[in-house]
Motif scaffolding. Sequence first.
Motif, PDB file in Angstrom:
ATOM      1  N   ASN A 171      -8.056   2.916  -5.195  1.00 26.66           N
ATOM      2  CA  ASN A 171      -6.970   1.949  -4.978  1.00 26.66           C
ATOM      3  C   ASN A 171      -5.686   2.356  -5.720  1.00 26.66           C
ATOM      4  N   VAL A 172      -5.856   2.922  -6.926  1.00 29.75           N
ATOM      5  CA  VAL A 172      -4.680   3.390  -7.685  1.00 29.75           C
ATOM      6  C   VAL A 172      -4.008   4.533  -6.922  1.00 29.75           C
ATOM      7  N   ASP A 173      -4.815   5.472  -6.431  1.00 31.07           N
ATOM      8  CA  ASP A 173      -4.247   6.590  -5.675  1.00 31.07           C
ATOM      9  C   ASP A 173      -3.569   6.101  -4.398  1.00 31.07           C
ATOM     10  N   LEU A 174      -4.147   5.083  -3.763  1.00 30.68           N
ATOM     11  CA  LEU A 174      -3.555   4.561  -2.537  1.00 30.68           C
ATOM     12  C   LEU A 174      -2.168   3.966  -2.821  1.00 30.68           C
ATOM     13  N   ASP A 175      -2.053   3.261  -3.935  1.00 29.47           N
ATOM     14  CA  ASP A 175      -0.732   2.705  -4.286  1.00 29.47           C
ATOM     15  C   ASP A 175       0.280   3.832  -4.541  1.00 29.47           C
ATOM     16  N   LYS A 194       2.069  10.723   6.286  1.00 29.91           N
ATOM     17  CA  LYS A 194       1.350   9.467   6.533  1.00 29.91           C
ATOM     18  C   LYS A 194      -0.152   9.702   6.622  1.00 29.91           C
ATOM     19  N   GLN A 195      -0.576  10.858   7.071  1.00 28.40           N
ATOM     20  CA  GLN A 195      -1.998  11.146   7.186  1.00 28.40           C
ATOM     21  C   GLN A 195      -2.679  11.052   5.828  1.00 28.40           C
ATOM     22  N   GLN A 196      -2.011  11.488   4.793  1.00 27.55           N
ATOM     23  CA  GLN A 196      -2.614  11.437   3.462  1.00 27.55           C
ATOM     24  C   GLN A 196      -2.800   9.977   3.021  1.00 27.55           C
ATOM     25  N   VAL A 197      -1.863   9.132   3.390  1.00 25.96           N
ATOM     26  CA  VAL A 197      -2.010   7.691   3.064  1.00 25.96           C
ATOM     27  C   VAL A 197      -3.188   7.104   3.832  1.00 25.96           C
ATOM     28  N   ASP A 198      -3.289   7.461   5.109  1.00 19.33           N
ATOM     29  CA  ASP A 198      -4.390   6.918   5.912  1.00 19.33           C
ATOM     30  C   ASP A 198      -5.741   7.401   5.386  1.00 19.33           C
ATOM     31  N   ASP A 199      -5.818   8.662   4.987  1.00 23.67           N
ATOM     32  CA  ASP A 199      -7.090   9.164   4.424  1.00 23.67           C
ATOM     33  C   ASP A 199      -7.468   8.402   3.153  1.00 23.67           C
ATOM     34  N   HIS A 240     -11.926   2.070   1.596  1.00 22.36           N
ATOM     35  CA  HIS A 240     -12.916   1.300   2.360  1.00 22.36           C
ATOM     36  C   HIS A 240     -14.334   1.843   2.140  1.00 22.36           C
ATOM     37  N   GLN A 241     -14.455   3.150   2.059  1.00 19.94           N
ATOM     38  CA  GLN A 241     -15.759   3.765   1.827  1.00 19.94           C
ATOM     39  C   GLN A 241     -16.327   3.326   0.488  1.00 19.94           C
TER      40      GLN A 241
END
Length: 445
Positions: free
Chosen positions: A147-151, A164-169, A175-176
């Motif tokens: 979650n920290v990396d996603l932010d 954007k692909q890196q954000v989606d990954d 979720h995993q």
Amino acid sequence: MVENSPIAARAAAPLSNEPPKHSGSFSAVWIVLGLALVAAAIAAFVIYKHGKKPPARVAPPTSVSTTNAVKGSIDEFVWGLGTVTPVYTAWISPRVDGQILKVNYTEGQMVTTNDLLAEIDPSPYQALALQAEGQLARDKAQMEGANVDLDRFRLAFEKKAVPKQQVDDQIALVHQYGGAVKVDEGQVSNATVQLAYCYIHAPINGRTGLRMIDPGNIVHAANTNALVVVAQLRPITVVFSVGEDYLPAIQRQLQAGHPMTVEAWDHAQKQKLATGKFLTMDNMIATSTGTIAIKAMFENNDLELYPNQFVNPKLIIDTVSNATLIPTAAIQLNPQGAFVYVVTNREVTLTNQSGTVTTNESFVNMRPITEIVSHEDVTSVDGLAPGEVIATDNFNKLGDGAQVRVRQPGGGQRRGGGGGGGEAGQGKHGGKNGGNKDKAPKDQP
């Protein structure tokens, strides 16, 4: 010439004392006549003696016991055959494998809900719970890092620093890890449940049975044998069957909202064990027996009823009030129906050598009756009024209009009607007296 004549000779002959030749024949005639008169007198006496009828012998009054018809209440009930059945019976089996460490109950102990009954070694399940909790903590940490990396990636994407692909990954990775955390939480919950199964608690209030396991034994969840059985004793039910002929009367009481009482009696129907109430009945009649099953509820505070005990339930369907009650043994039968011998008094005038005497004598008359509710020793009837006196024994010597002598209780005798006692009569029911205690009328003195 004259002297020598026969006439002169007869004249000169002396008189003789001898009777004439016909006197003997005259005496014989008188003797025959006397004998004839004597014979005639004897014959007349014999004819008179045999022709006169002897005076008719009057039969002595028959000694009888009596009782009075009384007004009271009588129960309309039906007997059934039943078995005592606990409301709840818990067969407690192990739900996990392990070794029994403790048995915390004694045989026959009264227990309440959540009382600890036995313990299975919890060590393996404590280890599994700890392992599941560690796995959950690790996956939660990984999800927090994701979650920290996603932010961070989202901020970089806004500045066009990352695609954007890196954000989606990174979103998929979060979720995993979220799914992994849920799996871990389920494992922790399962481990907690398995650990709780190591402590066996009473699910209901009741009484424990005989001990079936000892400390040190290994038990398995696949083994269906119970470790302990707990049966609820208070309250308790009795399940019994009655004939389908009584169903309409029961239905009428249920539709009218009238509660029905059920009494539980011992197998000999001599001792009442408990009193309960009608609870419910089955939804269909058993075609093989023509009976319907009924369940009754008993508080059983004194524990008179015991699971699987055989009892004779008595379902009181209705109570007939202001009924005329008499002993069942006093009822007789003839081709016209049921009847009783009613004792009445009337004055009788007798004439003897001393003169005319008037006495008060007792007589019986046959009175047809109609039986309404019949018990073993008491029956409610129509055709009698409360207070009337009826005979209760010696029916084989009685007839309509027969004179009787009322037997006094204790052996004395008196004339006239009234309440009597004495010997039990042998009526149409065989004189079987002294049956169920509750069959006496409620208001009978």
